[in-house]
Design a protein around this motif. Structure first.
Motif, PDB file in Angstrom:
ATOM      1  N   ALA A  16     -13.657  11.197   5.661  1.00  0.00           N
ATOM      2  CA  ALA A  16     -15.041  11.179   5.183  1.00  0.00           C
ATOM      3  C   ALA A  16     -15.159  10.878   3.698  1.00  0.00           C
ATOM      4  N   CYS A  17     -14.202  11.341   2.902  1.00  0.00           N
ATOM      5  CA  CYS A  17     -14.294  11.149   1.458  1.00  0.00           C
ATOM      6  C   CYS A  17     -13.628   9.861   0.999  1.00  0.00           C
ATOM      7  N   THR A  18     -13.029   9.139   1.933  1.00  0.00           N
ATOM      8  CA  THR A  18     -12.348   7.886   1.600  1.00  0.00           C
ATOM      9  C   THR A  18     -13.166   6.669   2.011  1.00  0.00           C
ATOM     10  N   LEU A  19     -13.724   6.707   3.214  1.00  0.00           N
ATOM     11  CA  LEU A  19     -14.406   5.531   3.759  1.00  0.00           C
ATOM     12  C   LEU A  19     -15.586   5.024   2.936  1.00  0.00           C
ATOM     13  N   PRO A  20     -16.376   5.891   2.271  1.00  0.00           N
ATOM     14  CA  PRO A  20     -17.514   5.356   1.505  1.00  0.00           C
ATOM     15  C   PRO A  20     -17.117   4.458   0.342  1.00  0.00           C
ATOM     16  N   TYR A  21     -15.835   4.433  -0.026  1.00  0.00           N
ATOM     17  CA  TYR A  21     -15.411   3.692  -1.216  1.00  0.00           C
ATOM     18  C   TYR A  21     -14.597   2.443  -0.879  1.00  0.00           C
ATOM     19  N   GLN A  22     -14.698   1.952   0.352  1.00  0.00           N
ATOM     20  CA  GLN A  22     -13.816   0.860   0.747  1.00  0.00           C
ATOM     21  C   GLN A  22     -14.412  -0.530   0.522  1.00  0.00           C
ATOM     22  N   LEU A  23     -13.649  -1.341  -0.191  1.00  0.00           N
ATOM     23  CA  LEU A  23     -14.016  -2.746  -0.376  1.00  0.00           C
ATOM     24  C   LEU A  23     -13.514  -3.579   0.797  1.00  0.00           C
ATOM     25  N   THR A  24     -12.380  -3.178   1.381  1.00  0.00           N
ATOM     26  CA  THR A  24     -11.784  -3.944   2.484  1.00  0.00           C
ATOM     27  C   THR A  24     -11.903  -3.179   3.794  1.00  0.00           C
ATOM     28  N   LYS A  25     -11.931  -3.938   4.884  1.00  0.00           N
ATOM     29  CA  LYS A  25     -12.017  -3.325   6.215  1.00  0.00           C
ATOM     30  C   LYS A  25     -10.738  -2.555   6.515  1.00  0.00           C
ATOM     31  N   GLN A  26      -9.605  -3.167   6.163  1.00  0.00           N
ATOM     32  CA  GLN A  26      -8.309  -2.519   6.346  1.00  0.00           C
ATOM     33  C   GLN A  26      -8.076  -1.535   5.197  1.00  0.00           C
ATOM     34  N   ILE A  27      -7.718  -0.299   5.532  1.00  0.00           N
ATOM     35  CA  ILE A  27      -7.428   0.667   4.476  1.00  0.00           C
ATOM     36  C   ILE A  27      -5.992   1.173   4.619  1.00  0.00           C
ATOM     37  N   HIS A  28      -5.440   1.603   3.508  1.00  0.00           N
ATOM     38  CA  HIS A  28      -4.075   2.131   3.479  1.00  0.00           C
ATOM     39  C   HIS A  28      -4.070   3.480   2.784  1.00  0.00           C
ATOM     40  N   ARG A  29      -3.252   4.387   3.304  1.00  0.00           N
ATOM     41  CA  ARG A  29      -3.128   5.711   2.694  1.00  0.00           C
ATOM     42  C   ARG A  29      -1.670   6.044   2.397  1.00  0.00           C
ATOM     43  N   ASP A  30      -0.813   5.065   2.649  1.00  0.00           N
ATOM     44  CA  ASP A  30       0.611   5.215   2.328  1.00  0.00           C
ATOM     45  C   ASP A  30       1.169   3.836   2.023  1.00  0.00           C
ATOM     46  N   VAL A  31       2.364   3.800   1.488  1.00  0.00           N
ATOM     47  CA  VAL A  31       3.018   2.536   1.137  1.00  0.00           C
ATOM     48  C   VAL A  31       3.181   1.672   2.391  1.00  0.00           C
ATOM     49  N   TYR A  32       2.884   0.388   2.281  1.00  0.00           N
ATOM     50  CA  TYR A  32       3.080  -0.552   3.379  1.00  0.00           C
ATOM     51  C   TYR A  32       4.014  -1.660   2.900  1.00  0.00           C
ATOM     52  N   PRO A  33       4.523  -2.513   3.816  1.00  0.00           N
ATOM     53  CA  PRO A  33       5.610  -3.433   3.455  1.00  0.00           C
ATOM     54  C   PRO A  33       5.400  -4.238   2.179  1.00  0.00           C
ATOM     55  N   LEU A  34       4.197  -4.751   1.960  1.00  0.00           N
ATOM     56  CA  LEU A  34       3.943  -5.564   0.768  1.00  0.00           C
ATOM     57  C   LEU A  34       4.197  -4.770  -0.512  1.00  0.00           C
ATOM     58  N   LEU A  35       4.063  -3.444  -0.432  1.00  0.00           N
ATOM     59  CA  LEU A  35       4.171  -2.611  -1.621  1.00  0.00           C
ATOM     60  C   LEU A  35       5.454  -1.782  -1.680  1.00  0.00           C
ATOM     61  N   GLU A  36       6.426  -2.095  -0.862  1.00  0.00           N
ATOM     62  CA  GLU A  36       7.703  -1.385  -0.961  1.00  0.00           C
ATOM     63  C   GLU A  36       8.334  -1.684  -2.325  1.00  0.00           C
ATOM     64  N   PRO A  37       8.746  -0.654  -3.070  1.00  0.00           N
ATOM     65  CA  PRO A  37       9.321  -0.867  -4.406  1.00  0.00           C
ATOM     66  C   PRO A  37      10.566  -1.744  -4.418  1.00  0.00           C
ATOM     67  N   THR A  38      11.183  -1.911  -3.254  1.00  0.00           N
ATOM     68  CA  THR A  38      12.383  -2.760  -3.166  1.00  0.00           C
ATOM     69  C   THR A  38      12.039  -4.233  -2.963  1.00  0.00           C
ATOM     70  N   GLN A  39      10.758  -4.548  -2.794  1.00  0.00           N
ATOM     71  CA  GLN A  39      10.357  -5.949  -2.625  1.00  0.00           C
ATOM     72  C   GLN A  39      10.718  -6.745  -3.880  1.00  0.00           C
ATOM     73  N   PRO A  40      11.373  -7.895  -3.747  1.00  0.00           N
ATOM     74  CA  PRO A  40      11.723  -8.701  -4.923  1.00  0.00           C
ATOM     75  C   PRO A  40      10.523  -9.032  -5.802  1.00  0.00           C
ATOM     76  N   GLU A  41       9.355  -9.223  -5.186  1.00  0.00           N
ATOM     77  CA  GLU A  41       8.150  -9.573  -5.949  1.00  0.00           C
ATOM     78  C   GLU A  41       7.707  -8.442  -6.881  1.00  0.00           C
ATOM     79  N   LEU A  42       8.121  -7.213  -6.553  1.00  0.00           N
ATOM     80  CA  LEU A  42       7.740  -6.056  -7.364  1.00  0.00           C
ATOM     81  C   LEU A  42       8.858  -5.638  -8.316  1.00  0.00           C
ATOM     82  N   SER A  43       9.865  -6.457  -8.443  1.00  0.00           N
ATOM     83  CA  SER A  43      10.997  -6.111  -9.304  1.00  0.00           C
ATOM     84  C   SER A  43      10.544  -5.799 -10.732  1.00  0.00           C
ATOM     85  N   ALA A  44      11.116  -4.720 -11.269  1.00  0.00           N
ATOM     86  CA  ALA A  44      10.802  -4.322 -12.650  1.00  0.00           C
ATOM     87  C   ALA A  44      11.957  -4.644 -13.595  1.00  0.00           C
ATOM     88  N   LYS A  45      12.881  -5.465 -13.142  1.00  0.00           N
ATOM     89  CA  LYS A  45      14.041  -5.806 -13.974  1.00  0.00           C
ATOM     90  C   LYS A  45      13.587  -6.448 -15.279  1.00  0.00           C
TER      91      LYS A  45
END
Length: 307
Positions: A16-45
């Protein structure tokens, strides 16, 4: 989105306290594949990062994600020395052997303390590339009945403290770098008892918007962490605190990467789906939906009705 109080929520719904603030239809509440810290695109090297508020759960998760992503230097600060030492030990087990880690307690509302911290950071990791302002305060209290000092303690941390850290970051940044500051979706509504908190976060948002306008080579982002169960979470929201700290952590990595360039200067929520946002990038940019105008972006349960 209408700016009513919490009566707009159906408290029997865990979302109830999350849905009123959604810009996208798909919502996430935990890390999903695109945001895994091991993804090369997210490298902090090759990047050095400075993280405030590491005494809290979100700050700890951010530090660990940056270690996992291979940051060359990590500076963590907070008020609890024992917690910082514990997190530093964890970082050294996650990071590569050549990652430099500095854990030093500081009072971010005291300029001398902040200046000393940046002096130590320069010695430990050199120039800081990325600043993550995750420290925050939520004291709570009603307008007019709360002791003024207590009421404005949120301003001390959320506005003055964040400003001081940002000021000293910019002084060593050579005109380039990334600043990610945490705000809240609660600035869209009136929550009795949270006036100091929401007002201070609104002020912080405006300061960061100014930084974006005034220093175009500094990459500025405002991040809404959703509702995370931390020491700051008010009791009434704990049943709805379903967002994982790691989701905020991964978003800080994403915002520091080139793929987020088009989101600069904006307010983004960790709950929003990145690929859906990218699919509507032109509309989002055209209508400035990531600025404070996001409050008029027709947010809701099914996301924005895209044109």
């Amino acid at each position: 989105m209408a700016s009513h109080g919490p009566e707009l929520f159906n408290y029997s719904d865990p979302n109830a306290c999350t849905l009123p603030y959604q810009l996208t239809k798909q919502i996430h509440r935990d890390v999903y594949p695109l945001l895994e810290p091991t993804q090369p695109e997210l490298s902090a090297k090759g990047k050095t990062v400075f993280i405030t508020g590491v005494s809290g759960g979100i700050g700890k998760a951010i530090a660990e994600s940056w270690a996992t992503a291979g940051a060359s230097g990590i500076v963590i600060t907070g008020r609890k020395v024992d917690v910082l030492e514990s997190v530093a030990t964890s970082l050294k087990s996650l990071a590569s052997p050549d990652t430099k880690v500095l854990a030093q307690a500081a009072d971010i509302t005291d300029e001398a303390s902040v200046a000393a911290l940046f002096g130590a950071a320069k010695e430990a990791v050199g120039k800081v590339d990325v600043l993550i302002n995750s420290a925050g305060s939520l004291e709570g209290g009603l307008v007019g009945t709360t002791d003024p000092k207590k009421f404005f303690s949120d301003f001390q941390v959320n506005v003055l403290g964040t400003y001081l850290v940002t000021h000293h970051f910019l002084a060593q940044a050579d005109g380039t770098g990334t600043v990610v500051s945490f705000t809240t979706g609660a600035i869209a509504n009136v929550f009795p008892g949270m006036g100091g908190y929401t007002a201070s976060k609104t002020a912080l948002t405006r300061i960061m918007e100014n930084l974006h306008a005034e220093q175009p080579k500094i990459r500025v982002f405002l991040l809404i962490p959703g509702i995370v169960h931390t020491g700051m979470t008010v009791d009434s929201l704990k049943p709805y605190a379903k967002d994982r700290p790691g989701l905020s952590a991964s978003w800080t990595l994403f915002l520091s990467a080139p793929r987020a360039e088009w989101m600069r200067g904006g307010i983004v929520s960790v709950n929003w789906d990145i690929e859906e946002m990218e699919a509507h990038k032109d509309e989002i940019v055209r209508d400035n939906l990531l600025g404070r105008a996001f409050l008029n972006a027709k947010l809701g349960k099914n996301g924005r009705p895209w044109s």
